[in-house]
Write an enzyme that holds these catalytic residues in place. Sequence first.
Site, mmCIF file in Angstrom:
data_model
loop_
_atom_site.group_PDB
_atom_site.id
_atom_site.type_symbol
_atom_site.label_atom_id
_atom_site.label_comp_id
_atom_site.label_asym_id
_atom_site.label_seq_id
_atom_site.Cartn_x
_atom_site.Cartn_y
_atom_site.Cartn_z
ATOM 1 N N LYS C 78 0.803 -1.026 0.109
ATOM 2 C CA LYS C 78 0.033 0.069 -0.125
ATOM 3 C C LYS C 78 1.037 1.254 0.016
ATOM 4 O O LYS C 78 1.889 1.204 0.783
ATOM 5 C CB LYS C 78 -0.935 0.056 1.092
ATOM 6 N N SER C 153 -9.815 1.942 2.846
ATOM 7 C CA SER C 153 -8.988 2.845 1.939
ATOM 8 C C SER C 153 -7.711 1.901 1.415
ATOM 9 O O SER C 153 -7.275 2.233 0.220
ATOM 10 C CB SER C 153 -8.151 3.716 2.799
ATOM 11 N N SER C 177 -9.999 -0.765 6.943
ATOM 12 C CA SER C 177 -9.373 -0.479 5.656
ATOM 13 C C SER C 177 -8.745 -1.668 5.062
ATOM 14 O O SER C 177 -8.278 -1.527 4.078
ATOM 15 C CB SER C 177 -8.352 0.847 5.921
#
Lengths: 95, 478, 485
Positions: C78, C153, C177
């Site tokens: 990420k 997210s 997330s």
Amino acid sequence: MKISREQVAWVAHLARLEFKEDETKKFTAQMNDILSYMDKLSLVDTNGVEPLANATLRKNAFRADDVRDSLSPDASLANAPEARGGFFQVPKVIE
Amino acid sequence: MEFEPVIGLEVHAQLLTDTKIFCGCSTRFGAEPNSHTCPVCLGMPGVLPVLNKKVVDYLLKMAMATHCTINRESSFARKNYFYPDLPKGYQISQYAEPPAEHGWVDIETEAGKRRIGITRIHMEEDAGKLIHDENSPSSYVDLNRTGVPLIEIVGDPDIRTAEEAAAYLKRLHEILVYLEICDGNMEEGSFRCDANISLRPVGQKAFGTRAELKNMNSFRNVQRGLEYEIKRQQYILESGGVVVQETRLWDDAAGVTKSMRSKEEAHDYRYFPEPDLVPVHVDDKWLEEIRSAMPELPLEKRERFVSQYQISPYDAGVLTSGRALADYFEEVARLSGQPKAAANWVMGDILRLLNEDKKTVVECPVTPTNLARMITLIQDGTISGKMAKDISEAMYTTGKTPGEIIEEKGLVQITDENALAAALSEILAKNPDQVAQYRAGKDKLFGFFVGQAMKATRGKANPQMLNDLLKKMLSNQE
Amino acid sequence: MELHQLTIHELSEKLRSKETSSEEITASTFGRIDAVEKDVHAYITLMKETAFAEAKRADEAIKKGECGVLTGIPIALKDIVCTKGTLTTCGSRMLSNFIPPYDAAVIEKLRAAGAVFTGKTNMDEFAMGSSTETSFYGTSRNPWDLERIPGGSSGGSAAAVAADECIASIGSDTGGSIRQPAALCGVVGLKPTYGRVSRFGLIAFASSLDQIGPFTKDVEDAAIMMNVLAGYDNRDSTSSIEEVPDYRQFIGKGIEGWAVGIPREFFVGGLDPEVEKAVRQAVKTVEEAGARCVEVSLPHTEYSLAVYYIVAPAEASSNLARYDGVKYGFRAPESRDLLDMYKKTRSAGFGTEVKRRIMLGTYALSSGYYDAYYKKASQVRSLIKRDFDEAFTMCDAIITPTTPTPAFRIGEKTGDPMQMYLSDLFTISTNMAGIPGISVPCGYSASGLPIGVQFLAAHFQEGRLLQIASAYEKQANIEKRRPNL
């Protein structure tokens, strides 16, 4: 109304943000919605409840007073939008 | 109407740690700009602070020295504001749960002794430096100082005069330096002071509107700044005006305080618990460690010197003005067994010589052992006080022992009565006129004979013996 | 099956037996990326060049027998974890040119384990969102339906695993997330206990809630990843010194005799009927595996969203103050003075959702409102944690839906922040309490969208979490489908 447009403008200033007129209007409405939702917290009896700021139970996390290598000034400044003579450069502060 | 000033001081002291409060960068002053920076103190994304334990040790020392209540648990908070010298956009400080509170120090001024309260002491990080260039539309940021550990000592509004303020500051300064946790350098900003000052009619409880006074980088400036500010506020109040709550800067050159900003920026620091740090818990063991390592503090030492060494409070004050000096004196006193003489020599010749060279006692070439030996030699009559003056200077310049110097210069006192008597007879024989005049009552001439004798013995005569013998010989021949 | 479709443990076997090489696996993975990335848009930055160098090194290590389970396995990151020398944007224009001079702790660990990094995945800007729609770099798409969001997210990391554009990935979870996009993309996602994985180098959203965790294709891989990621780090003061067990030992162990809690507050209005049906089925499966299900109560669950949207923005408003155009990142051109530069930079550098949360958080901390918002929320947070502490005295694990609905359509909720926030309803309280949670696929909707079930355990009970998740996975034996890309 939980928050007025003037308050929104003041909060924006504190956060160093600026909004156009219509954005301020939209933000004010949305923040009022969200803050109204938060009202439900007032239903909870929190008398005598210690606030929980963090989920960790750790205490006393320390480091020893030992010097570690710093970055070179070049590396420190490598990502700077503007730098000069080894300094970060910023527009002048107008008091 | 008579007004009474109400003054509270906030002192920021930079701690003498090797590294910053939350990262391993060096705290050394005067390095190339931004050379003591790393991702942590630059506030780069994702990096985290880790507390330097020594900072807590030092805070605990100061808290004990100022009789604070030490809270077993304290925590950090973020103080949020934007400024280029504050890379994270917040300063890590302590707010709701300070580690030390409710302390005091005693001060003494012409007006007498007073106890000044300490509201709290907490840890925080220093900001960097913003450098303005008159001829450029830019300012420049050096973040070397960012994250240097500070303790903030917040004083109660107990101070009533500028003189008290200076005395209070000197007391804090002295303790910090004694504890060896701050170098106390006001010019380099290791010891900084802001003052809150307001006036109120005598007898009134409520505080008046206060001004915050900054930029006073010496004890003298603190006193002058406050004196000026008291007069300024008094004038405003007496002429029916109102004091504006604002920050004012002391202008040393002009000798006045000036409003810092025309439009006072309203702050809202939005303090909240720092989630990247965990609470500091101080247990008995830790407190005991600190307590057992606490040095004797200046005030205690002063009192002990007066009673133990029978020296005057003034002398004790001079000798305890620094920990190293006090240690030096005590060593000399112990080795020589003559504290009064030790005090005189340390305060006299040694301090004078050091001052001339702008050196501190730590750098003194005269070791306590050498000075003590010299004092012993005076005591046992081997050398005279006058010789000792020469010897101490020689010890200072060469670092040699008194024995070596005495030998080199042939300075041993003549204590052989026969030898001295022979020398005196010769002098008396050479100066019959003076002898006659002295015997006719011109007592002043005694000094002349002493001078002649010293000249003849090249200063080596034991003065006491010389006096006695000379008197005897002058009267004998009557 | 192609190499990029396999799990870590399958590939690790093949590498060990010299059946394949890391270079081949890496090539297969980048081949897949070339084929589907234009549709999925899982990545912000690809690291192809360094990936092949790492693969080569891994192959040499394997040859010498110096390898672990992760050696040579392509992992996606990420774009919230800092990678030394590689652009790290956090999904924001603000960091569109930021090259960190340091690696995050998890990057160091993965490097040391011999992993191959495929690239930095897309995410909601500063992790603020539930759909990747707030990313400055465009929206990622759900591999199961390109018209839908992958969740957020960590949407890019979830989509990358679901689309086989990597073997496993790293995400971060502040209010769901990891678990929410895992559920919406049909993969496994684990949020560890707060303090289990070092946050050093994880760009902060809400520091008291953020935690790094893995996305994987099955539960065993999650255990493998946790073995590498977990552990104490002296650079993170909130990192735990609690001992790290070998998580893989919990895989395949049964759950006979376990008490599994069903919190009544999680099966209420707003829950999509298809999701409810799938999760009810999961409860049955857990019982079939020998566990006893008990009803538990987490009475303050209904306040968790309100608490979250005070606490997280408050911390974020402060965490994001460092983005001021001075030291790194974006700076708006042509400002009159410093204040003007600050305002222009932050207004142009941040997107709308980030600004909304900064505003909310600034307000919640501001003078006169702190007690009513931040302090009150922190007190209720205490009660939420207490609820869990009490529940775990009665059960070994808790089972809940991961999300109220399957993946929603792109644009469906962007106009109404409150609606978007509600998609985190079932995951948020976990972060409040700091306990670990895992989302495991539990079926599909009629239209073929994946659905996830969430298991929760007490602090530092990741072992138990993996044990029940793997027992469930085995017992349920959910039909393996692949997105049609």
